[in-house]
Design a protein around this motif. Structure first.
Motif: not given
Length: 397
Positions: A353-354, A341, A173, A317
């Motif tokens: 980002t995740d 995500r 993560v 996503e």
């Protein structure tokens, strides 16, 4: 007005000798008891057929029920779990938290452990709200009539994160190689994945700062639990062959697949209220705990759902699904459960980002009509969440 499916479940439970204990996964109500409009104002709850009918406060589920054992422990009468009443008051890294609960002796018990994220989330009380001093006294997202809770001293008031034992298995993560475990924040009402201080790929100690390539968090608090492990939170799905799936562990019936249409919150509520499926017309938009109950935290791939039984049509996503639960801190937002995500960005990042992990509980603005999403409404001091007003929908009864 049609009968609440939650009320029907309660009546069915009351007719049995074991009450909620007949279910291995009784989903405890969020306890939200107020209705809200799209801009976050308190309103009289709408009647059936009116706009915004079907929100969380209008359907009473299995009410939270706790007993103070008088020995530093609290029994959850619904789940059968016994909880540490007063948590440790220091932040711990993930492995230190596991060790702390593993050596705890309290209330004549020595079988304490860090709870799973589904066990921990069962304590969430969605009457909470994090207010600034000029707005009034904040209310934590936990029942303080039986559980002790203090906002962190010398830190931001929202830093009330508690560890679960549930590791995030789908990948690192934030912006590096960080291994993460899920936690719930009893100060601000969110589930997210927090860095354990270990490298996702090697399991070795990570290096660097919070936003570094191998960032560590300052650690989280721990509230230990005692009770049979790997029981509460485990689904028992049955495909009914008619577009629905029943979870025999929770007693809830689910729409097997979403309809691949993204909706704003008002339309999501109306869609479930009007749905007729498998000869049933009492579908509702699930509350936060109901929807989180079907997250598959053990699945290593995306989406975070058991695709042998439940389908997600969208392949993007971001797979945020609406709940009927208004977010306590920003009431023009409603909670979402993320099956893809959970995107965010911070610092000099230009790409999302995740950050929070699939299976996180975040919140989305109910509508963008007449409102503007700015950094003030989408960002915390740490990161800026990806936020959209149109999300996916899966109904429940």
């Amino acid at each position: 007005m049609k009968t609440s499916p939650h009320t029907a479940l309660l009546l069915a439970l009351a007719a049995t000798a074991g009450h909620a204990q007949d279910l291995t996964y009784p989903v405890v109500d969020t306890m939200q008891d107020t209705c809200f409009d799209l801009v976050g104002e308190d309103i009289d709850c709408p009647i059936e057929g009116e706009a915004l009918f079907g929100q969380d406060a209008q359907y009473s589920g299995l009410p939270a029920s706790y007993s103070d054992n008088g020995d530093g422990t609290v029994l959850d009468n619904n789940t059968g779990l016994v909880w540490q009443q007063t948590p440790q008051d220091d932040r711990l890294q993930y492995l230190d938290g596991i060790a702390y609960c593993g050596t705890l002796e309290l209330g004549g018990r020595s079988d304490w452990r860090v709870p799973s994220i589904k066990e921990l989330y069962s304590l969430a009380d969605n009457r909470g709200e994090l207010l600034t001093p000029e707005e009034g006294e904040p209310t934590p997202y936990i029942d303080t009539s039986v559980f002790d809770f203090e906002y962190p001293k010398g830190q931001m008031a929202f830093a009330g994160q508690y560890w679960s034992s549930t590791l995030y298995v789908k990948g690192p993560v934030q912006n590096g190689r960080n291994q993460a475990a899920f936690g719930f924040n009893f100060a601000d009402g969110h589930i997210k994945a927090y860095g354990t201080g270990l490298d996702f790929y090697t399991g070795a100690a990570a290096t660097g700062g919070l936003t570094g390539e191998n960032g560590q968090t300052p650690g989280n608090y721990v509230r230990c639990v005692s009770g049979e492990e790997n029981l509460y939170g485990v689904n028992a799905f049955v495909d009914n062959g008619d577009g629905t799936v029943t979870d025999n562990a929770s007693g809830l019936m689910w729409q097997q697949s979403d309809d691949n249409i993204r909706r704003e919150w008002a339309e999501a509520l109306a869609y479930c209220e009007a749905l007729e499926l498998a000869d049933h017309d009492d579908w509702t938009l699930p509350n936060s705990k109901e929807l989180q109950s079907i997250v598959d935290y053990d699945r290593t791939g995306f989406p975070a759902i058991d695709e042998a039984y439940l389908a997600i049509t969208d392949d993007s996503e971001t797979l945020d699904f609406w709940t009927s639960t208004t977010f306590g801190d920003w009431k023009n937002y409603a909670n979402v459960i993320t099956f893809g995500r959970a995107l965010s960005k911070a610092g000099d990042q230009t790409e999302y980002t995740d950050w929070h992990g699939a299976g996180a509980q975040r919140s989305s603005i109910k509508t963008i009509i007449g409102q503007e999403m700015t950094d003030d409404t989408t960002c915390s001091i740490n990161a800026c969440d990806y936020n959209r007003s149109d999300n996916l929908v899966r109904c429940v009864r």
